[in-house]
Motif scaffolding. Structure first.
Motif, mmCIF file in Angstrom:
data_model
loop_
_atom_site.group_PDB
_atom_site.id
_atom_site.type_symbol
_atom_site.label_atom_id
_atom_site.label_comp_id
_atom_site.label_asym_id
_atom_site.label_seq_id
_atom_site.Cartn_x
_atom_site.Cartn_y
_atom_site.Cartn_z
ATOM 1 N N PRO A 103 12.365 13.333 -8.628
ATOM 2 C CA PRO A 103 12.892 14.700 -8.658
ATOM 3 C C PRO A 103 14.006 14.844 -9.692
ATOM 4 O O PRO A 103 14.919 14.018 -9.756
ATOM 5 C CB PRO A 103 13.443 14.898 -7.234
ATOM 6 N N GLY A 104 13.895 15.862 -10.532
ATOM 7 C CA GLY A 104 14.892 16.124 -11.559
ATOM 8 C C GLY A 104 14.840 15.183 -12.751
ATOM 9 O O GLY A 104 15.696 15.240 -13.630
ATOM 10 N N GLN A 105 13.848 14.293 -12.785
ATOM 11 C CA GLN A 105 13.714 13.340 -13.892
ATOM 12 C C GLN A 105 12.553 13.748 -14.799
ATOM 13 O O GLN A 105 11.676 14.509 -14.400
ATOM 14 C CB GLN A 105 13.454 11.922 -13.368
ATOM 15 N N GLN A 106 12.559 13.188 -16.022
ATOM 16 C CA GLN A 106 11.422 13.382 -16.911
ATOM 17 C C GLN A 106 10.173 12.767 -16.284
ATOM 18 O O GLN A 106 10.254 11.834 -15.481
ATOM 19 C CB GLN A 106 11.680 12.698 -18.263
ATOM 20 N N ARG A 107 9.020 13.271 -16.702
ATOM 21 C CA ARG A 107 7.735 12.710 -16.251
ATOM 22 C C ARG A 107 7.459 11.406 -16.981
ATOM 23 O O ARG A 107 7.991 11.157 -18.050
ATOM 24 C CB ARG A 107 6.621 13.706 -16.553
ATOM 25 N N TRP A 108 6.575 10.609 -16.394
ATOM 26 C CA TRP A 108 6.091 9.418 -17.094
ATOM 27 C C TRP A 108 5.347 9.886 -18.345
ATOM 28 O O TRP A 108 4.565 10.852 -18.272
ATOM 29 C CB TRP A 108 5.095 8.650 -16.226
ATOM 30 N N PRO A 109 5.534 9.205 -19.454
ATOM 31 C CA PRO A 109 4.703 9.540 -20.603
ATOM 32 C C PRO A 109 3.282 9.032 -20.356
ATOM 33 O O PRO A 109 3.092 7.938 -19.823
ATOM 34 C CB PRO A 109 5.372 8.803 -21.765
ATOM 35 N N LEU A 110 2.313 9.825 -20.696
ATOM 36 C CA LEU A 110 0.892 9.497 -20.534
ATOM 37 C C LEU A 110 0.525 9.348 -19.069
ATOM 38 O O LEU A 110 1.221 9.818 -18.182
ATOM 39 C CB LEU A 110 0.506 8.247 -21.322
ATOM 40 N N SER A 111 -0.605 8.698 -18.831
ATOM 41 C CA SER A 111 -1.121 8.473 -17.494
ATOM 42 C C SER A 111 -1.919 7.179 -17.499
ATOM 43 O O SER A 111 -2.408 6.753 -18.542
ATOM 44 C CB SER A 111 -2.047 9.631 -17.089
#
Length: 167
Positions: A103-111
């Motif tokens: 929560p409130g953090q950047q998303r993981w790059p890619l998947s």
């Protein structure tokens, strides 16, 4: 790292990391089934087909797979560790998995799920990671610690593996 939890690889680092990946994994990108697997799969590796996942909704099985891979990779690199997120022919990243995705953090790059391109997560030492193959529609996880952490869970989502140690 630059102080940011996700950083785009510089051109020099991009070339260095991809060059090392091509060399160490004998990477051979191809759409031809006669040339798969596209990497020399490490001795501590397991590859699963993604064909059992439904196209479109419901997304729960795909989300479960991606979540398991993220949790496993995060546990393998330690609290200060970083990972590479490589997207073939596109921007690649270095990131701190403990500092993204919450929560409130950047998303993981890619998947971990290869959506039209090769998606690769690698530890800095290249011993642990995932290799998503978009045309074989598979995911290879490697590194003993990662396999120990997630294999049972991945088996439940995807079924039995299609290859163990590249065979």
């Amino acid at each position: 790292m630059t102080g940011e939890p996700v950083a785009v690889l510089s051109e020099d680092e991009h070339r260095r990391v991809w060059g090392r990946f091509y060399e160490e994994f004998d990477f051979r990108p191809s759409m031809s089934p006669f040339k798969w697997p596209a990497i020399k799969e490490p001795s501590a590796s397991v590859t699963w087909s993604l064909d059992s996942l439904p196209d479109g909704e419901p997304y729960e099985p795909s989300d479960h797979l991606v979540g398991a891979v993220k949790r496993g990779l995060t546990s393998c690199v330690g609290p200060q560790g970083t990972l590479f997120a490589l997207d073939w022919q596109h921007t690649s990243y270095r990131f701190a998995p403990h500092e993204v995705g919450g929560p409130g953090q950047q998303r993981w790059p890619l998947s971990a799920y290869p959506d039209g391109d090769y998606y690769i997560y690698l530890s800095e030492d290249f011993r642990t990671g995932s290799f998503g193959h978009p045309w074989e529609h598979s995911i290879c996880l490697f590194g003993e610690e990662l396999l120990e952490a997630v294999s049972t869970e991945i088996d439940k989502v995807l079924g039995p593996p299609i290859r163990r140690p590249g065979k």
